[in-house]
Design a protein around this motif. Structure first.
Motif, mmCIF file in Angstrom:
data_model
loop_
_atom_site.group_PDB
_atom_site.id
_atom_site.type_symbol
_atom_site.label_atom_id
_atom_site.label_comp_id
_atom_site.label_asym_id
_atom_site.label_seq_id
_atom_site.Cartn_x
_atom_site.Cartn_y
_atom_site.Cartn_z
ATOM 1 N N GLY A 1 0.825 -1.203 0.000
ATOM 2 C CA GLY A 1 0.000 0.000 0.000
ATOM 3 C C GLY A 1 0.856 1.248 0.000
ATOM 4 O O GLY A 1 1.934 1.286 -0.593
ATOM 5 N N TYR A 2 0.366 2.281 0.678
ATOM 6 C CA TYR A 2 1.086 3.555 0.743
ATOM 7 C C TYR A 2 2.135 3.452 1.854
ATOM 8 O O TYR A 2 1.842 3.644 3.023
ATOM 9 C CB TYR A 2 0.106 4.707 0.974
ATOM 10 C CG TYR A 2 -0.812 4.925 -0.214
ATOM 11 C CD1 TYR A 2 -0.469 5.805 -1.235
ATOM 12 C CD2 TYR A 2 -2.006 4.204 -0.334
ATOM 13 C CE1 TYR A 2 -1.293 5.985 -2.344
ATOM 14 C CE2 TYR A 2 -2.832 4.370 -1.437
ATOM 15 C CZ TYR A 2 -2.473 5.264 -2.435
ATOM 16 O OH TYR A 2 -3.278 5.429 -3.532
ATOM 17 N N VAL A 3 3.343 3.132 1.445
ATOM 18 C CA VAL A 3 4.419 2.857 2.394
ATOM 19 C C VAL A 3 4.774 4.123 3.164
ATOM 20 O O VAL A 3 4.876 5.216 2.600
ATOM 21 C CB VAL A 3 5.654 2.314 1.654
ATOM 22 C CG1 VAL A 3 6.800 2.049 2.630
ATOM 23 C CG2 VAL A 3 5.286 1.038 0.905
ATOM 24 N N LYS A 4 4.969 3.951 4.460
ATOM 25 C CA LYS A 4 5.233 5.087 5.347
ATOM 26 C C LYS A 4 6.405 5.934 4.868
ATOM 27 O O LYS A 4 6.348 7.159 4.833
ATOM 28 C CB LYS A 4 5.497 4.568 6.757
ATOM 29 C CG LYS A 4 5.627 5.659 7.801
ATOM 30 C CD LYS A 4 5.702 5.051 9.186
ATOM 31 C CE LYS A 4 5.748 6.131 10.247
ATOM 32 N NZ LYS A 4 5.781 5.547 11.617
ATOM 33 N N ARG A 5 7.504 5.294 4.496
ATOM 34 C CA ARG A 5 8.645 5.988 3.886
ATOM 35 C C ARG A 5 9.470 4.958 3.127
ATOM 36 O O ARG A 5 9.714 3.862 3.628
ATOM 37 C CB ARG A 5 9.507 6.699 4.923
ATOM 38 C CG ARG A 5 10.654 7.500 4.291
ATOM 39 C CD ARG A 5 11.404 8.328 5.309
ATOM 40 N NE ARG A 5 10.602 9.415 5.828
ATOM 41 C CZ ARG A 5 10.374 10.566 5.200
ATOM 42 N NH1 ARG A 5 10.876 10.762 3.992
ATOM 43 N NH2 ARG A 5 9.641 11.493 5.759
ATOM 44 N N GLN A 6 9.891 5.309 1.903
ATOM 45 C CA GLN A 6 10.703 4.396 1.113
ATOM 46 C C GLN A 6 11.541 5.173 0.109
ATOM 47 O O GLN A 6 11.252 6.329 -0.213
ATOM 48 C CB GLN A 6 9.816 3.386 0.369
ATOM 49 C CG GLN A 6 8.883 4.008 -0.656
ATOM 50 C CD GLN A 6 8.080 2.978 -1.434
ATOM 51 O OE1 GLN A 6 8.620 1.967 -1.882
ATOM 52 N NE2 GLN A 6 6.781 3.215 -1.587
#
Length: 393
Positions: free
Chosen positions: A47-52
């Motif tokens: 999904g919408y990854v917290k930070r990458q």
């Protein structure tokens, strides 16, 4: 981002010290940025990854089209050999690789994707330009040495000289909010007057002189209220910190700061020390306001780039504890294990002695030197083989 040699012999040689230092620095930076990202699997299912770590592909989505971002794994597997822009890290982003923004490419790692990721946020960074000057990085036309600093709100990268303020020392341990984002969210100026890194000694002294009397009164009032309420708080809910009591009683730290009226020059970017997020008000009213403004992440101390980088470094150290050589040895018999270990130790010792000689004399290591070293290794190995030398338990 890479540098190319012009082809002259001198540029193909570097000192050993320079090589070791540059290699160590690059490894540390790579571990910090990439260590928290998966290089083998597309991040889309998460999904919408917290930070990458993210990239934009100039080959597949050139300027003039729609912005799109791809994860680390897709940059390796689906866009090998393409012209990529490194975006460092972004928060709450879902990989776009192969969706409707890519007309001639399907994701090799996770082909079943929705047409678009509606919650993704894009900027001119996805076309390889940054800052208010809208220039690429590195900029071939810019001869000024300057660092790029990322705004934690819009996540754009800005030149230090374009921030409208002096960049403080130890900037890598601080967070920055650009002037545009400060003005877009005016309540941040209230916090800045109390929590931000002081810009200059004169400005800090002026602020202190304007607000010292009101600050003393406020602190005295808070101390009196705290003393009178301590026994009640302990009897009902047990020991609790002042921040917890404030939240449970519905008090608002932001309103208290606004009432003090402490002033700050409202121009230029603002730098914040590492613990500043823990001092923001998290009352119900402020939480709703932050949510409406898309700034809920400001209450999350693990959202910081520094926290992400530390996670990457720790992950890399954990992976480093598993020696691939030892894993391979487990599949060999005892005689083969001893032979491989002997060869490995010999080569490691000889290579170390070889390189230390160059370092001690301040010489440079050339490709011919390295080639000669391994030719000597091969020659010695053949002599040992022909002599019938082997090792067993």
């Amino acid at each position: 981002m890479s540098a190319e040699h012009s082809g002259s012999p001198r540029e193909d040689t570097v000192s050993l010290v320079d090589v070791l230092q540059e290699d160590e620095q690059l490894e540390e930076e790579a571990s910090a940025v990439l260590g928290g990202s998966d290089s083998d699997h597309c991040s889309y299912p998460q999904g919408y990854v917290k930070r990458q770590a993210l990239y934009a592909c100039n080959t597949c989505t050139p300027k003039g089209g729609e912005e799109a971002g791809i994860c680390l794994a897709c940059s390796y597997k689906c866009h090998e050999g393409h012209d990529l822009f490194e975006l460092y890290t972004k928060r709450n982003f879902r990989c776009d690789c192969g969706n409707s923004k890519f007309t001639n490419l399907q994701c090799k790692l996770f082909p079943e994707k929705e047409a678009a990721n509606s919650k993704n946020k894009y900027s001119h960074n996805f076309f390889g330009v940054y800052c208010t000057c809208n220039r690429p990085y590195p900029d071939p036309e810019d001869q000024v040495e300057d660092e790029m600093i990322q705004c934690i709100v819009c996540e754009d990268w800005l030149h230090g000289r374009h921030l409208g303020c002096v960049v403080p020392d130890c900037v890598e341990l601080q967070e920055m909010i650009c002037e545009a984002c400060m003005n877009h969210h005016p309540f941040l100026w209230t916090y800045a007057a109390h929590l931000a890194v002081p810009r200059a000694a004169e400005e800090e002294q002026q602020v202190k002189e304007e607000s010292s009397g009101e600050e003393v009164k406020r602190e005295a009032k808070e101390e009196e209220e705290s003393t009178s309420n301590d026994s009640k708080a302990e009897a009902s809910d047990g020991p609790s910190c002042k921040r917890s009591r404030q939240e449970s009683e519905g008090g608002c730290r932001l309103k208290e700061l606004q009432a003090i009226g402490q002033k700050i020059v409202q121009s230029g970017a603002v730098f914040w020390p590492s613990p500043w997020r823990s001092k923001l008000c998290s009352c119900i009213s402020c939480q709703k306001s932050l949510a409406a403004a898309g700034l809920c992440f400001l209450l999350d101390e693990s959202d910081t780039v520094l926290a992400y980088e530390n996670k990457g470094k720790n992950s890399e150290q954990e992976r480093g504890g598993h020696d691939p050589l030892m894993s391979a040895l487990d599949n060999l018999n005892r005689v083969q294990q001893l032979e491989i270990i002997h060869e490995y130790n010999d080569m490691k010792t000889e290579l170390k002695d070889f390189l230390q000689g160059f370092a001690a004399e301040g010489k440079v290591v050339t490709p011919d030197d390295i080639r000669q070293f391994f030719e000597q290794q091969q020659s010695r190995k053949r002599r040992r083989f022909n002599s019938g030398q082997f090792y067993c338990s």
